[in-house]
Motif scaffolding. Structure first.
Motif, PDB file in Angstrom:
ATOM      1  N   UNK A 418       0.826  -1.202   0.000  1.00 10.73           N
ATOM      2  CA  UNK A 418       0.000   0.000   0.000  1.00 10.73           C
ATOM      3  C   UNK A 418       0.865   1.259   0.000  1.00 10.73           C
ATOM      4  N   UNK A 419       1.910   1.281   0.839  1.00  8.06           N
ATOM      5  CA  UNK A 419       2.800   2.449   0.846  1.00  8.06           C
ATOM      6  C   UNK A 419       3.545   2.571  -0.474  1.00  8.06           C
ATOM      7  N   UNK A 420       3.897   1.435  -1.067  1.00 11.04           N
ATOM      8  CA  UNK A 420       4.493   1.480  -2.407  1.00 11.04           C
ATOM      9  C   UNK A 420       3.526   2.123  -3.397  1.00 11.04           C
ATOM     10  N   UNK A 544       0.059  11.760   3.531  1.00 11.96           N
ATOM     11  CA  UNK A 544       1.279  11.096   3.981  1.00 11.96           C
ATOM     12  C   UNK A 544       1.421  11.193   5.493  1.00 11.96           C
ATOM     13  N   UNK A 545       1.101  12.361   6.047  1.00 10.59           N
ATOM     14  CA  UNK A 545       1.193  12.529   7.498  1.00 10.59           C
ATOM     15  C   UNK A 545       0.187  11.628   8.203  1.00 10.59           C
ATOM     16  N   UNK A 780      12.315   0.656  -2.456  1.00  6.40           N
ATOM     17  CA  UNK A 780      13.329   0.912  -1.433  1.00  6.40           C
ATOM     18  C   UNK A 780      12.819   1.888  -0.381  1.00  6.40           C
ATOM     19  N   UNK A 781      12.063   2.889  -0.793  1.00  2.00           N
ATOM     20  CA  UNK A 781      11.529   3.848   0.181  1.00  2.00           C
ATOM     21  C   UNK A 781      10.465   3.200   1.062  1.00  2.00           C
ATOM     22  N   UNK A 782       9.646   2.347   0.489  1.00  2.00           N
ATOM     23  CA  UNK A 782       8.670   1.613   1.306  1.00  2.00           C
ATOM     24  C   UNK A 782       9.384   0.684   2.275  1.00  2.00           C
ATOM     25  N   UNK A 783      10.481   0.101   1.827  1.00  2.39           N
ATOM     26  CA  UNK A 783      11.275  -0.762   2.697  1.00  2.39           C
ATOM     27  C   UNK A 783      11.837   0.030   3.869  1.00  2.39           C
ATOM     28  N   UNK A 784      12.349   1.207   3.598  1.00  2.00           N
ATOM     29  CA  UNK A 784      12.904   2.044   4.672  1.00  2.00           C
ATOM     30  C   UNK A 784      11.817   2.443   5.670  1.00  2.00           C
TER      31      UNK A 784
END
Length: 817
Positions: A418-420, A544-545, A780-784
């Motif tokens: 979902x964040x991806x 996003x917040x 990668x950003x979703x992973x972080x």
């Protein structure tokens, strides 16, 4: 560890906590120990401990057997290399010879290796002879041309000399050219590599001071060198000299340059006879070599039919002996003692395997199964299937969950894709990802267990992660109303229309609301307007917040369930509650303001509210007030947030010190691990005992670090979720640039060639940048966000993986090697 025994798409049990484990002890009679370990390897549900860690590999009981298996494995690798060179594939069909004794395999492999080595040796000798005779034939042909040309030239000169009126006639040249007693010339013939021919000629000239005559001619085709076996371009040479001294020099020089010398006669009749003899010998050698190769191929095909089975037997036996070397011998030397970790649910299967091993080995005494009580940290084991395995791998890449710790993999199944998708929202791109993933899933049986390379292998391993990523991207793309950056009225007409004909599509001026609000997602009229970017900026940043605060709250709530499960009340009162108060007193309140502003349609400046909540909490809010008693609520939340900081810092270390003093007095004693905060004193070493020396200073410093980390992290982690907004806008703008500046620009030229070029550039830009680079970036950003912002609230990740002794795992590893 993946396990498909549960069947279906869903795991056979709740993945929230790892499987309950216990330490078991097995006392196995010596006569049934081999079969027992074999049966336990079949079920693959016990992780053996090394009870002989103080012994070197050569001091262990079954070192000789392991050495035998290693030698047999070497022979099998030798067979595999030979089959690979011969282009023979190893048969993957199941072999009917199921029960094969290791001694029989060893004897058979020894016989086959000896036979194959003998065949290879003979073939190499024959091939070398064949190559030598081939070169010899070429030397005879080319050098014969030298002498024929020289003889013809001499005869012509003789006739011219005889015709001259001033010269006396001489007899015809009936004797060999080089056998004149006065000349006494000798010669050597052979082949030299073409790349060394010039150097060879120069060295000959210098070494003999020009007292030789060298004749060279290149061969049209490369020949196989008898020494190296490689095809080499060569020159045929003939060196004429006088004297044995020069001959020895020429021989040494030719050897130094890798030249192959062959005997030659200047007699034309003998040359023809030698060529005929050599040609016959070449034919005989060729037939012999072909027969040898046929025999070798037949032998390798027979080996290929049994290779997989033999390899399986050797690999299995070697793994069994490795396990046997980890067991300790009873004092009576009639039993072996084993210890290992196993899931509680596997107790019945292990007992059944022990009984069957005792029966099949005709042992008079059955194995003894006991559960040992220990304070050692058990390994972590989640029963996953092919769908959940890849999500669990994402979590394990950060760190394996501590035993019975709350597993973020349960929530990662939904939150990660979902964040991806928030960053990759475009239902056109999502469909492209979906089609690629469906292809990988359709080829699942074909690709499974094969070596696919690093990138393709990782993509195939995460196919179900990418499947959900693509589905969620389609969903968020429908919300953003973007299909390769193009909006569509999928859920009805736009709520806005032009007031008159002067209204332009590129501006919102003149637009009036004529219908109900667009039912799902962003109204298509927003796209292409001057206010599109400010509107989407505001929407995506606030979204996003909200998502970030929600996920961080979930992480803190999971820390509560961890503390509740392990009975750690200190973590509930002095970690969970103040963390919830601090986070929601600031950023939870910000989320509430965002929702209130959306609901009321107010023009309040949220930045101003949050900044002056700290700088001037008692000032009137004025036009920034969203609801009644807002100033009072803000002051109360600010005070609670300030109180939460010392609440997290001071009570816990002093309470731990008081508990220690009640138990042990003031002496420097040990305290149980469960009374110390798991997040501060998590023990990653599985073999470490559960006691730690109490040190108040160390605990206070750790608590101070933990408090500062959370307080600063609450700000930085919330800001980190703004990457969802930034990457989503970047993806949308890149997609719009490719569409408008490539595709539409090419369409505007009204030229078919330019249009085709534009379409090709658009496809490659979309595939290369948006579907590959942007996918990797969003991944990668979703992973972080999961590893840092989410998991640091509750996840220790300092456990160790359950790695049972299993033949099926050995098979999977062998396929990948």
């Amino acid at each position: 560890m993946a396990d498909d025994r549960g069947g279906g798409w869903f795991p056979p049990m709740d993945l929230f906590r790892s499987e309950p484990m216990h330490l078991v002890q097995l006392i196995i009679p010596i006569e049934s120990v081999h079969l027992t370990v074999s049966y336990l390897g079949d079920i693959g549900l016990i992780q053996f401990k090394d009870l002989n860690a103080d012994k070197s590999p050569f001091q262990r009981t079954y070192a000789i057997q392991i050495k035998r298996c290693g030698e047999m494995a070497r022979k099998l690798r030798f067979f595999k290399e030979q089959m690979s060179k011969a282009g023979i594939t190893i048969s993957s069909k199941p072999n009917l010879l199921v029960d094969v004794h290791l001694d029989d395999v060893e004897a058979r492999l020894g016989e086959l290796e000896s036979e194959l080595i003998e065949i290879n040796t003979n073939n190499e000798k024959l091939q070398r002879s064949y190559n030598e005779f081939t070169e010899y034939k070429l030397v005879l042909q080319k050098a014969g041309e030298f002498f024929k040309a020289a003889l013809s030239s001499a005869e012509v000169k003789q006739r011219e000399y005889n015709k001259s009126p001033h010269n006396q006639p001489v007899e015809s040249l009936s004797i060999p050219l080089l056998k004149d007693d006065e000349l006494k010339l000798g010669f050597l013939t052979g082949l030299v590599p073409k790349e060394k021919a010039m150097a060879f000629e120069r060295i000959l000239f210098r070494a003999t001071r020009g007292n030789v005559f060298l004749k060279q001619t290149p061969l049209e085709e490369p020949v196989v060198d008898p020494t190296s076996g490689q095809k080499v371009q060569k020159n045929v040479f003939a060196v004429f000299f006088s004297g044995e001294t020069l001959k020895s020099k020429i021989v040494k020089i030719s050897d130094a340059f890798g030249a192959n010398r062959y005997p030659f006669t200047e007699d034309l009749g003998k040359q023809t006879h030698m060529i005929t003899e050599v040609s016959g010998r070449i034919i005989e050698l060729k037939m012999t070599i072909e027969a040898g190769l046929l025999h070798r191929s037949t032998l390798l095909q027979k080996i290929g039919e049994h290779h997989e089975h033999w390899n399986h037997v050797v690999r299995k036996e070697k793994s069994i002996y490795h396990i046997l070397n980890m067991l300790s011998i009873d004092v009576t030397k009639k039993c072996l003692v084993a210890e290992g970790w196993s899931p509680v649910y596997a107790t019945r299967q292990i007992r059944r395997a022990l009984r069957l091993a005792a029966i099949d080995s005709s042992s008079q005494v059955g194995p003894i199964f006991r559960v040992l009580h220990t304070k050692k940290l058990p390994p972590t084991f989640f029963r996953t299937n092919k769908f959940t395995e890849s999500f669990q791998t994402i979590v394990d890449a950060y760190g394996v969950a501590r035993y019975q710790e709350a597993n973020p993999g349960v929530y990662t199944v939904v939150t990660f894709p979902f964040l991806f998708a928030i960053m990759f929202g475009d239902w056109g791109h999502g469909i492209c990802l979906l089609l690629a993933t469906l292809y990988l899933i359709s080829k699942e049986k074909k690709f499974h267990g094969q070596k696919l390379g690093d990138i393709v292998g990782m993509t195939f391993g995460g196919r179900y992660v990418i499947l959900l990523m693509s589905l969620f991207s389609i969903y968020t793309g429908l919300i953003y109303n973007e299909f390769f950056s193009v909006p569509f009225e999928l859920f009805g007409p736009s709520a806005y229309a032009c007031r008159d004909d002067s209204c332009s599509d590129a501006t919102t001026m003149g637009l009036v609301k004529v219908r109900d609000t667009y039912p799902f997602g962003v109204d298509p009229t927003w796209h292409g307007t001057r206010t599109e970017l400010p509107f989407l900026n505001s929407l995506k940043m606030k979204m996003s917040i909200l998502l970030g605060v929600a996920q961080m709250n979930l992480g803190i709530i999971l820390s509560f369930f961890n503390a509740l499960y392990f009975g750690n009340r200190l973590n509930i009162w002095f970690q969970f509650i103040p963390q919830m108060v601090f986070l929601n007193g600031l950023f939870g309140y910000l989320s509430l303001l965002i929702i209130a502003k959306w609901y009321t349609g107010s023009q309040a400046d949220l930045y101003h509210i949050m900044i002056y909540m700290f700088l001037s909490p008692t000032d009137d809010l004025g036009e920034n007030q969203l609801f009644n008693n807002q100033k009072t609520i803000q002051i109360g939340l600010l005070l609670l947030s300030l109180i939460a900081v010392p609440w997290m810092l001071f009570p816990k270390p002093f309470i731990l010190k008081a508990q220690h003093n009640r138990r042990h007095g003031n002496e420097d004693a040990y305290m149980p691990l469960e009374d110390i905060d798991d997040t501060l004193h998590g023990e990653s070493n599985a073999d470490c005992e559960g006691d730690h020396k109490f040190d108040f200073t160390e605990i206070f410093v750790h608590q101070l670090i933990h408090t500062i980390e959370f307080v600063l992290g609450a700000v930085s982690n919330t800001a980190s979720y703004l990457r969802l907004w930034a990457l989503s806008l970047a993806h949308s703008e890149l997609s719009a640039v490719f569409y408008e500046k490539v595709l539409l620009l090419a369409w505007g030229y009204n030229n078919v060639a330019i249009l085709i070029i534009g379409i090709v550039v658009f496809i490659f830009a979309t595939a290369g940048v948006l579907l590959v680079m942007e996918t990797l970036s969003a991944f990668l950003h979703a992973l972080r966000l999961h590893w840092v912002e989410f998991q640091n609230k509750f996840y220790n990740g300092n456990g160790y993986q359950f790695r049972p002794f299993s033949f099926s795992l050995l098979e999977d590893e062998s396929k990948l090697n």
